[in-house]
Scaffold this active site. Structure first.
Site, PDB file in Angstrom:
ATOM      1  N   CYS A 362       0.793  -1.236   0.000  1.00 22.19           N
ATOM      2  CA  CYS A 362       0.000   0.000   0.000  1.00 22.19           C
ATOM      3  C   CYS A 362       0.824   1.285   0.000  1.00 22.19           C
ATOM      4  O   CYS A 362       0.536   2.178  -0.797  1.00 22.19           O
ATOM      5  CB  CYS A 362      -1.026   0.020   1.129  1.00 22.19           C
ATOM      6  SG  CYS A 362      -0.885  -1.266   2.347  1.00 22.19           S
ATOM      7  N   GLN A 409       0.782 -10.858  -3.441  1.00 26.74           N
ATOM      8  CA  GLN A 409      -0.624 -10.475  -3.304  1.00 26.74           C
ATOM      9  C   GLN A 409      -1.116  -9.961  -4.651  1.00 26.74           C
ATOM     10  O   GLN A 409      -0.420  -9.194  -5.306  1.00 26.74           O
ATOM     11  CB  GLN A 409      -0.771  -9.357  -2.276  1.00 26.74           C
ATOM     12  CG  GLN A 409      -0.429  -9.781  -0.872  1.00 26.74           C
ATOM     13  CD  GLN A 409      -0.565  -8.617   0.095  1.00 26.74           C
ATOM     14  OE1 GLN A 409      -0.042  -7.548  -0.138  1.00 26.74           O
ATOM     15  NE2 GLN A 409      -1.279  -8.836   1.186  1.00 26.74           N
ATOM     16  N   ASP A 411      -2.840  -7.511  -5.402  1.00 26.99           N
ATOM     17  CA  ASP A 411      -3.224  -6.385  -4.573  1.00 26.99           C
ATOM     18  C   ASP A 411      -3.778  -5.256  -5.428  1.00 26.99           C
ATOM     19  O   ASP A 411      -3.364  -5.073  -6.566  1.00 26.99           O
ATOM     20  CB  ASP A 411      -1.953  -5.886  -3.862  1.00 26.99           C
ATOM     21  CG  ASP A 411      -2.254  -5.308  -2.504  1.00 26.99           C
ATOM     22  OD1 ASP A 411      -3.437  -5.219  -2.142  1.00 26.99           O
ATOM     23  OD2 ASP A 411      -1.278  -4.940  -1.814  1.00 26.99           O
ATOM     24  N   HIS A 413      -5.237  -1.017  -4.768  1.00 24.85           N
ATOM     25  CA  HIS A 413      -5.658   0.058  -3.884  1.00 24.85           C
ATOM     26  C   HIS A 413      -6.506   1.014  -4.678  1.00 24.85           C
ATOM     27  O   HIS A 413      -6.078   1.508  -5.714  1.00 24.85           O
ATOM     28  CB  HIS A 413      -4.438   0.727  -3.249  1.00 24.85           C
ATOM     29  CG  HIS A 413      -3.712  -0.232  -2.360  1.00 24.85           C
ATOM     30  ND1 HIS A 413      -2.632  -0.961  -2.787  1.00 24.85           N
ATOM     31  CD2 HIS A 413      -3.982  -0.636  -1.095  1.00 24.85           C
ATOM     32  CE1 HIS A 413      -2.247  -1.769  -1.807  1.00 24.85           C
ATOM     33  NE2 HIS A 413      -3.046  -1.599  -0.777  1.00 24.85           N
ATOM     34  N   HIS A 542      -8.385  -1.194   0.293  1.00 24.81           N
ATOM     35  CA  HIS A 542      -7.402  -2.257   0.028  1.00 24.81           C
ATOM     36  C   HIS A 542      -8.205  -3.468  -0.415  1.00 24.81           C
ATOM     37  O   HIS A 542      -9.175  -3.825   0.247  1.00 24.81           O
ATOM     38  CB  HIS A 542      -6.654  -2.687   1.284  1.00 24.81           C
ATOM     39  CG  HIS A 542      -5.978  -1.590   2.032  1.00 24.81           C
ATOM     40  ND1 HIS A 542      -4.623  -1.442   2.055  1.00 24.81           N
ATOM     41  CD2 HIS A 542      -6.475  -0.603   2.805  1.00 24.81           C
ATOM     42  CE1 HIS A 542      -4.303  -0.415   2.814  1.00 24.81           C
ATOM     43  NE2 HIS A 542      -5.410   0.114   3.293  1.00 24.81           N
TER      44      HIS A 542
END
Length: 676
Positions: A362, A409, A411, A413, A542
């Site tokens: 992040c 991840q 991931d 954001h 997230h």
RNA sequence: GCCGACUUGGCGCAAUUGGUAGCGCACCCGACUUGUAAUCGGGCGGUUGCGGGUUCAAGUCCCGCAGUCGGCUCCA
């Protein structure tokens, strides 16, 4: 298991009637307890006039818990009869079984387990009754004077109310109760335990449907600050057959354990030289992973995500600013010190700089956001990365690919205005589910993690928690999926929704997580210019869909027991000539498939056809193409599938089209009919 | 990290009360190859996780370390 019968009995209020017990109301042997005004009662208790007790059958959820908890008591009695010095901890039922914790000087051994089992069998045969007795706190203290852990629980009662699951089994009820095990012949009390109950009427109900399974250590009351007790786990079922079925289920699960399949199918490994919890993917595992990632990437792009790349290490400053070095330090690898200089005496002459392996992506994504001024027109801004993170997990926590020290991840954001929060979360949820369906998962449920009333654990305003929790709940409810709300499980900065899935053999895995975070935008002073020209602060979401790619890989591997759908299979088609003479012909077919993008191989080894079939069936190759004289003469091939089914004499062009279609549809192909 | 168990050729396993390591698969070589789960023969391969110790002798016993497994704690 049978459906619970709807058994209930109204107790007549006729004056002068004898008091009625559950035994009289429910003579059926499969009834182990009764439910009276919502509470579970022993059958031996007298039912008050006017109530309508319901039967609790042994194979109902409550019945099984009672059976298992009773088995825990028998275990504890057995342990204390062999080792009177063993101090009693707690002994609750758990999924499929029970455990009991003991304070002992020496850890238990496998031989102890055998001895306990024999003793338990003896107690079971003796047919001891479980007798409930209400006691005062003083009485309880006297009865359990030599049981320090029980005394602690007695002290806790009332002080904190209902707390942890296990403890409530002991002292959770309205009154303190003791259960005595009574010899049916002499009437002597042989053993007793502090317990809320209820219990099965007799130890004989255990009916050999149980087994002690393992010895473990467990911290008293679940805290690593407390001493460790010795825990004995067992499993218990209504009958011996049920027990056997359970044991077979375990064997099935063991066969599809991803660690075992990973080695058998040559997908990945954990070389000792690299270190614990750090996986390498082999060529075949690499193909599966790459297919997974590529499909996910394509879908993310279609859904408006922007792929970014960030480094694996960073100066400490970044994690000071994000506060991770305060809130997550113990989860991070120790720092790498750069550029420090020392003189000949070892004195520092130039201060160095600490770098950390990133445990989270992040902060890096935030820096991309911050690189220039942002307009409301850019929001929601979705930054996505398969970001590899490193976490210093406790060595004992590592487990195959599902719990590792380095993992990737998937991931993202999402930077949104407060007004966009709910719509964006709804989009994410829809996206996740649609994507997971692409991978063949079909059963999902949600968990909404919220704050609780504990002081000092949470940051942020009450209004924020209220509105964001409401937004998440709203989205979750709209999904129509089963929703569980858990207070106290939120991240310290905001609520989250976790998505769980059920795999082919019914196990539940937590995958995706969607977390609302106003905290990092605050710490990094993120802004956007709104339509009115005012600077405002975005909220960050997230989210990870697979959670960890490695872990999701493991889950899929176990879900499919290694037999992946065609599009994920490392080798999609293998050519097996009936004899050498047909290798050229079949090789041509294989080449054609390869030209069309199919992962196809020809097995031109010296093995005989039958051996090749065996080899590739064990390797779980979905499509075997076989060709001999008949096929060659007809310009055809013959299919053999994973289950042994066949489809013979298919013209080559048609065969190729069928295979390509099954790949494109991401179809699971186990048998001839699956090919379409 | 804590508690316990385990660690024998690439994989799965054997080695009586301590008497100086065997088998199957895989791999390599040769022959064989006609329709749907193991063709035959030969060969290579281990200082028994690592380091100490006890003993005339250790894969077997003791200590330390590492790794794995089962739990606890934690968690994607």
């Amino acid at each position: 298991m049978t459906e619970p019968l709807e058994q209930s009995a109204a107790v007549s209020e006729s004056a002068g009637g004898e008091p009625t017990t559950g035994f009289e109301l429910f003579p059926d042997r499969s009834v182990v307890a009764m439910r009276v005004d919502g509470e579970l009662w022993d059958l031996a208790r007298e039912v008050p006039a006017g109530s309508e007790p319901e039967a609790v059958l042994i194979d109902s959820a409550d019945g099984l818990a009672i059976l298992r908890h009773s088995a825990a008591h028998v275990l504890a009695q057995a342990v204390q009869s062999i080792n009177p010095e063993a101090k009693l901890g707690i002994g609750p039922p758990v999924t499929d079984g029970f455990y009991y914790d003991f304070g002992v000087a020496e850890p238990f051994t496998p031989d102890d387990l055998k001895a306990f089992t024999k003793e338990m069998e003896r107690i079971q045969r003796a047919g001891q009754r479980f007798r409930r007795r209400v006691v005062t706190e003083d009485e309880a203290r006297t009865l359990f004077a030599s049981e320090p852990f029980k005394l602690e629980l007695i002290g806790l009662k009332g002080a904190v109310g209902e707390s942890e699951d296990g403890e409530s089994v002991e002292v959770g009820g309205a009154e303190l109760t003791v259960y005595e095990n009574v010899d049916p012949k002499s009437g002597d009390v042989i053993w007793k335990d502090l317990c809320r109950g209820p219990h099965v009427p007799s130890t004989r109900v255990l009916a050999n449907g149980w087994a002690l399974t393992r010895i473990a250590a467990a911290y008293w009351r679940g805290s690593e600050k407390n001493p460790q007790l010795q825990r004995i786990y067992g499993t218990a079922w209504p009958t011996k057959d049920d027990l056997r079925a359970y044991q077979e289920r375990l064997e099935e699960a063991a066969k599809r354990d991803h660690r075992r399949l990973g080695a058998e199918l040559d997908l990945f490994s954990f070389p000792d030289e690299i270190g614990s919890g750090l996986a390498v993917f082999h060529p075949k595992g690499g193909i599966i992973r790459q297919e997974m990632e590529q499909h996910a990437l394509r879908r993310h792009r279609e859904a408006g995500y922007n792929y970014v790349y960030t480094p694996h290490i960073t100066k400490a400053d970044l994690f000071w600013q994000s506060n991770h070095l305060v809130t997550y330090k113990e989860g991070m690898f120790p720092p790498i010190r750069m550029d420090e200089e020392r003189d000949e005496f070892g004195e520092i002459t130039k201060l160095g700089q600490d770098y950390y392996l990133k445990p989270m992506n992040c902060p890096m994504h935030i820096l991309i956001y911050k690189e220039r001024a942002r307009s409301y027109r850019e929001l929601p801004l979705r930054l996505q990365e398969n970001g590899t993170v490193y976490r210093n997990e406790l060595s004992g926590a590592l487990h195959g690919l599902t719990r590792v020290r380095g993992f990737t991840q998937d991931d993202a954001h999402l930077f949104v205005t407060p007004e966009q929060l709910e719509t964006e979360v709804a989009k994410v949820l829809e996206f996740v589910i649609s994507m997971l369906r692409d991978f063949g998962l079909t059963e999902f449920e949600l968990e909404l993690s919220m704050k609780d009333d504990e002081k000092g654990k949470w940051i942020g305003s009450e209004e924020f928690w209220q509105s964001s929790t409401d937004a998440l709940r709203h989205v979750a409810l709209a999904s129509g999926l089963k929703l569980t709300e858990v207070a106290g499980e939120a991240a310290f900065y905001g609520p989250k929704i976790d998505l769980k899935t059920r795999d082919a053999i019914g196990r539940v895995w937590q995958l995706s997580t969607v977390q609302v975070d106003p905290n990092l935008p605050e710490r990094f002073e993120l802004e956007f210019t709104d339509s009115d020209g005012a600077k405002k602060r975005p909220i960050m979401i997230h989210r990870a869909l697979f959670g960890s790619i490695e872990r999701f890989f493991a889950i899929l591997l176990e879900h499919y027991a290694g037999a992946f759908p065609l599009w994920l299979s490392p080798v999609q088609v293998v050519g097996i000539p009936v004899a050498d003479e047909y290798a050229d012909y079949l090789g041509g077919v294989i080449d054609r498939l390869r030209g069309e993008g199919v992962r196809a191989e020809l097995d031109a080894s010296d093995d005989r056809m039958q051996k090749k079939i065996r080899t590739h069936t064990k390797a779980k190759v979905p499509v075997q193409l076989i060709a001999g004289e008949e096929d060659r003469a007809a310009g055809a091939v013959s299919f053999r599938f994973r289950d042994g089914s066949q489809r013979n004499g298919v013209p080559v062009a048609e065969a190729a089209a069928l295979i390509r279609a099954a790949i494109a549809d991401r179809r699971q192909v186990l048998t001839a009919d699956d090919l379409g």
